[in-house]
Design an enzyme around this catalytic site. Structure first.
Site, PDB file in Angstrom:
ATOM      1  N   LYS A 152       0.820  -1.216   0.000  1.00 13.55           N
ATOM      2  CA  LYS A 152       0.000   0.000   0.000  1.00 13.55           C
ATOM      3  C   LYS A 152       0.856   1.269   0.000  1.00 13.55           C
ATOM      4  O   LYS A 152       0.415   2.318  -0.449  1.00 13.55           O
ATOM      5  CB  LYS A 152      -0.955  -0.013   1.182  1.00 13.55           C
ATOM      6  CG  LYS A 152      -2.020  -1.087   1.004  1.00 13.55           C
ATOM      7  CD  LYS A 152      -3.077  -1.057   2.067  1.00 13.55           C
ATOM      8  CE  LYS A 152      -4.158  -2.089   1.774  1.00 13.55           C
ATOM      9  NZ  LYS A 152      -3.665  -3.466   1.945  1.00 13.55           N
TER      10      LYS A 152
HETATM   11  C1  LIG Z   1      -4.276  -4.539   1.262  1.00  6.47           C
HETATM   12  C2  LIG Z   1      -3.520  -5.826   1.172  1.00  6.47           C
HETATM   13  C3  LIG Z   1      -3.907  -6.875   0.311  1.00  6.47           C
HETATM   14  C4  LIG Z   1      -5.161  -6.807  -0.530  1.00  6.47           C
HETATM   15  O1  LIG Z   1      -5.076  -5.862  -1.549  1.00  6.47           O
HETATM   16  P1  LIG Z   1      -6.395  -5.329  -2.281  1.00  6.47           P
HETATM   17  O2  LIG Z   1      -5.960  -4.191  -3.094  1.00  6.47           O
HETATM   18  O3  LIG Z   1      -7.333  -4.915  -1.161  1.00  6.47           O
HETATM   19  O4  LIG Z   1      -6.961  -6.457  -3.068  1.00  6.47           O
HETATM   20  C5  LIG Z   1      -3.114  -8.006   0.254  1.00  6.47           C
HETATM   21  N1  LIG Z   1      -2.029  -8.133   1.022  1.00  6.47           N
HETATM   22  C6  LIG Z   1      -1.619  -7.161   1.868  1.00  6.47           C
HETATM   23  C7  LIG Z   1      -0.418  -7.384   2.711  1.00  6.47           C
HETATM   24  C8  LIG Z   1      -2.340  -5.971   1.978  1.00  6.47           C
HETATM   25  O5  LIG Z   1      -1.942  -5.009   2.834  1.00  6.47           O
END
Ligand SMILES: *Cc1c(COP(=O)(O)O)cnc(C)c1O
Length: 476
Positions: A118
């Site tokens: 993110k």
């Molecule tokens: C947010 C997240 C996901 C999922 O990603 P999306 O964009 O919500 O599908 C998977 N793994 C980790 C470690 C995350 O922080």
């Protein structure tokens, strides 16, 4: 480029307006009227660019300038260069690719400040928000609820930014020591950690209550940074191109991406890259026990579940039973029909969901989507097997991706799994898989548990959170 809503009832808008938005006023998601198409000559040019020392930044600029057409090019370039630095992401390539001994490739997306993918989008968003607010002479009070990952990524992106205050609620005593330290050790004046005596859902309810109070919202300029934000999706498109170029020698080669998924934000960016003409063979959605997306991609049935029917798993950032970005793909699947789309989401909001099984052929062949599911036992076994054969540690979410990629891989198929977090964040699960070992930690996070922490603990009551905001933000 102009942006429209999937529901068809929002006037078209330029990028910099969409950037500060959550949901569109008509309840839909904003997206460009159509995605730009990249021809082979441009791909070849970008392949060259991506190999240089500033490859990530140059590529990001080429891609983002197609979408952010109302930001002067020099300003956009400066925002990108400020965001994607070695200092922020530990490596010059920003998102390098490594290869496991079975041929599966790992696209590293988690070398940013909070050790999860993110950061790639959030770090850009923090700089872009600050820039756009300055242009518009506005300010923003970001409120959010987090059980760990999203909140810390938002705080590290927005700390110290002008004209932005952040109030982040988290469930008191429910996060790991590492997660608490990551958030609460930030001492920036504009970051306010609020631990609520309750659960994550209580925190989320408080955010909703505040958002629904139109007076309060306007008076204190409330906003959010959730995963439906278009700027986040845009920033994520870049690493699909980067990962593709790093994994191939020429544009005739195809790559499949396998993506550990929750809210469908990460893989939605992959879908857009594919629509733009990046030679992606398949987009493989990997879910954990919360498998509503896997159900949809195998049967055409979308049956979102309520929060109380969501399992708590050892890949917690995928514990989601309603995929908030899904609507951007379904809009294309329905040939951009906002009426039909609105009808489907009326059914979603009535807890019914919808069925599009007659479109399965398009879902699989035209759009390249397939899916698989991984459970706790799969995750543990995959972490263990990768550690034993490659001396490589992967986090539980990435393990879901590797497990699904191994299961679905076809003869000769090149699969890139997106690494969505580093193992240091999930020590308990790693120890369960491989026994007690020293889990490598980036230098910047060493010893953060010992730093002083800044947090206020409040009873589960929206009024108390309002009072906290009033203490630090001038009313309009
Ligand atoms: C947010 C997240 C996901 C999922 O990603 P999306 O964009 O919500 O599908 C998977 N793994 C980790 C470690 C995350 O922080």
């Amino acid at each position: 480029m102009h942006y429209i809503s999937t529901r068809g009832n929002t006037p078209k808008m330029p990028f910099s307006d969409v950037l500060l938005m959550g949901l569109a006023p008509d309840g839909g998601l904003m997206l460009p009227k159509s995605y730009p198409k990249i021809d082979d000559a441009t791909l070849t040019k970008w392949r060259q660019l991506s190999l240089s020392k500033s490859g990530y930044q140059d590529l990001a600029f080429e891609i983002m300038q197609l979408f952010a057409t109302d930001i002067p090019k020099a300003d956009l370039k400066a925002l990108i260069d400020k965001t994607y630095t070695r200092q922020n992401f530990a490596k010059d390539e920003i998102t390098p690719v490594r290869t496991l001994s079975d041929g599966i490739k790992i696209l590293e997306l988690s070398n940013g400040p909070t050790l999860a993918f993110k950061d790639i989008a959030m770090q850009f968003l923090g700089n872009a928000f600050e820039y756009v607010l300055k242009q518009k002479n506005e300010r923003l009070t970001i409120i959010g609820a987090t059980s760990g990952d999203t909140g810390s990524a938002a705080e590290y992106a927005l700390r110290g930014k002008d004209n932005i205050q952040v109030f982040m609620m988290s469930p008191h005593g429910k996060m790991s020591a590492f997660q608490r330290a990551q958030m609460y050790s930030l001492t920036d004046d504009n970051i306010h950690n609020i631990a609520i005596k309750g659960m994550f859902d209580d925190c989320q309810d408080i955010v909703k209550t505040l958002q629904q109070d139109a007076d309060f919202k306007a008076k204190y300029s409330l906003g959010t940074v959730n995963s439906i934000n278009w700027g986040r999706i845009l920033a994520q498109i870049v690493y699909y191109f980067k990962g593709y170029f790093a994994s191939t020698d020429n544009n005739q080669q195809k790559v499949s991406f396998c993506v550990p998924s929750g809210n469908f934000g990460n893989i939605c960016a992959g879908h857009i890259a594919r629509e733009m003409g990046l030679p992606i063979a398949r987009l493989i959605v990997a879910t954990n026990e919360n498998d509503v997306l896997h159900d949809f991609f195998t049967t055409g049935n979308y049956r979102p579940r309520s929060a109380d029917k969501t399992y708590v798993t050892s890949s917690p950032s995928m514990d989601i039973s309603k995929a908030s970005n899904f609507e951007r793909f379904i809009y294309l699947l329905l040939d951009k029909n906002p009426q039909q789309l609105s009808q489907l989401w009326t059914n979603v909001n009535n807890q019914q969901g919808f069925e599009l099984s007659d479109l399965l052929d398009n879902i699989h062949n035209k759009f390249g989507f397939v899916s698989g599911k991984s459970t706790h036992a799969d995750r543990i076994a995959t972490i263990k097997s990768v550690f034993e054969t490659d001396k490589d540690l992967i986090d539980p979410h990435t393990a879901d991706g590797v497990k699904v990629a191994r299961n679905l891989r076809q003869d000769g198929e090149l699969i890139v799994v997106t690494e969505t977090a580093l193992p240091a964040k999930f020590a308990d699960t790693i120890v369960e898989a491989v026994g007690k070992i020293d889990i490598p930690r980036p230098d910047a996070t060493k010893g953060i548990e010992d730093l002083p922490q800044k947090v206020v603990v409040l009873d589960n009551d929206a009024k108390l959170v309002k009072a906290e905001i009033e203490k630090f933000v001038e009313p309009k």
